[in-house]
Design an enzyme around this catalytic site. Sequence first.
Site, PDB file in Angstrom:
ATOM      1  N   ASP A  37       0.811  -1.206   0.000  1.00  0.00           N
ATOM      2  CA  ASP A  37       0.000   0.000   0.000  1.00  0.00           C
ATOM      3  C   ASP A  37       0.853   1.268   0.000  1.00  0.00           C
ATOM      4  O   ASP A  37       0.488   2.272  -0.620  1.00  0.00           O
ATOM      5  CB  ASP A  37      -0.936   0.005   1.212  1.00  0.00           C
ATOM      6  N   GLY A  38       1.994   1.242   0.689  1.00  0.00           N
ATOM      7  CA  GLY A  38       2.883   2.407   0.692  1.00  0.00           C
ATOM      8  C   GLY A  38       3.395   2.724  -0.702  1.00  0.00           C
ATOM      9  O   GLY A  38       3.472   3.892  -1.105  1.00  0.00           O
ATOM     10  N   ASP A  82      -3.792  10.603   4.317  1.00  0.00           N
ATOM     11  CA  ASP A  82      -3.995  11.444   5.486  1.00  0.00           C
ATOM     12  C   ASP A  82      -2.914  12.507   5.680  1.00  0.00           C
ATOM     13  O   ASP A  82      -1.810  12.418   5.148  1.00  0.00           O
ATOM     14  CB  ASP A  82      -4.083  10.584   6.753  1.00  0.00           C
ATOM     15  N   THR A 134      -9.034   3.525   6.403  1.00  0.00           N
ATOM     16  CA  THR A 134      -8.628   2.153   6.739  1.00  0.00           C
ATOM     17  C   THR A 134      -7.136   2.062   7.047  1.00  0.00           C
ATOM     18  O   THR A 134      -6.606   0.964   7.177  1.00  0.00           O
ATOM     19  CB  THR A 134      -8.970   1.185   5.586  1.00  0.00           C
ATOM     20  N   ALA A 135      -6.479   3.218   7.178  1.00  0.00           N
ATOM     21  CA  ALA A 135      -5.035   3.238   7.462  1.00  0.00           C
ATOM     22  C   ALA A 135      -4.802   3.684   8.909  1.00  0.00           C
ATOM     23  O   ALA A 135      -5.352   3.110   9.840  1.00  0.00           O
ATOM     24  CB  ALA A 135      -4.330   4.138   6.452  1.00  0.00           C
ATOM     25  N   SER A 190      -5.824   6.185  10.610  1.00  0.00           N
ATOM     26  CA  SER A 190      -7.041   6.603  11.298  1.00  0.00           C
ATOM     27  C   SER A 190      -7.759   5.413  11.932  1.00  0.00           C
ATOM     28  O   SER A 190      -8.238   5.496  13.070  1.00  0.00           O
ATOM     29  CB  SER A 190      -7.984   7.317  10.318  1.00  0.00           C
ATOM     30  N   LEU A 191      -7.814   4.307  11.220  1.00  0.00           N
ATOM     31  CA  LEU A 191      -8.459   3.094  11.752  1.00  0.00           C
ATOM     32  C   LEU A 191      -7.730   2.589  12.990  1.00  0.00           C
ATOM     33  O   LEU A 191      -8.359   2.239  13.998  1.00  0.00           O
ATOM     34  CB  LEU A 191      -8.495   2.009  10.675  1.00  0.00           C
ATOM     35  N   SER A 192      -6.398   2.564  12.946  1.00  0.00           N
ATOM     36  CA  SER A 192      -5.626   2.063  14.084  1.00  0.00           C
ATOM     37  C   SER A 192      -5.730   2.982  15.293  1.00  0.00           C
ATOM     38  O   SER A 192      -5.431   2.579  16.418  1.00  0.00           O
ATOM     39  CB  SER A 192      -4.161   1.885  13.692  1.00  0.00           C
TER      40      SER A 192
END
Length: 285
Positions: free
Chosen positions: A68-69, A142, A182-183, A185-187
């Site tokens: 993803d990165g 983000d 889902t990145a 922010s989710l954690s």
Amino acid sequence: MKVAFHVNLTRSHAFEVTCNVVAELKRLGAQVLMPLELKTGFSHLNVSFMPNEEAVSSCDALIAVGGDGTFIHAAHDAAKYDKEILGINAGNLGFLAGLEKQELHLLSSLTEGNYEIDKRMMLCAEHYINGELVSKNYCLNDVVIARGVSMRMCDINVVCDGNGSFAYHADGLIVATPTGSTAYSLSSGGPVVDPSIESIIITPICTHSLFSRSIIFRPETKLELSVGNCGLCLPLLSCDGESAIEITPESKILVRRAHRNSKIIRIKADGFTDILYSKLIERRV
């Protein structure tokens, strides 16, 4: 069809996957463009090597091979030139990948134009010091303000559309797109938002409050962020995980919807809920 590449060779399978992708594309009659920095590793392939900006600006589609990165980094280039991008997973999660490494036979849909485009909103983050613009970044995931090497929490002030303001006493603050929900922010306890619901999500990081929660704003919202105790928490600003820069007492960070979008190629019929289940829920991520 001209296809450019962005490859993360630190991924264990990236070299093999890239060679297989190139072979399949050439079998399908596509012309492959690669940045000059990949020439050493892929000189044995019959492809065209050129400066990265030239490859991206002249291609019909950009393929990112990695995790993803890698995809996020390549998406910045694609959005700059209004190009479509396809992710091929050579990492672990690969939430943004359109294809897995065992699905390369589906590349015929790319060369035939048999695919859909997901338009994802991006953010623009402008960093001002004493009213002077010092940096401008575009983000697919983000914008993050976080404390630096200090153990002191940050006093972060948020002004919404130039009117009311509210504050967080926290380790930091995440301003995310639906794609970025889902990145990080989710954690940090933020909500998962379907990318088709365009919005801006702010989520505090380890806030010192029992009642601080994420807030979801309309996509046209303009946010002004500042840190009131910079000398104590030594805050940093990072956009899509890129190199962090120091925030000063005179800093103002303006975050708004960007004028550009990321155009993500979807070859398979999987919807957001299908991807969410297979990538996060089923794998117990």
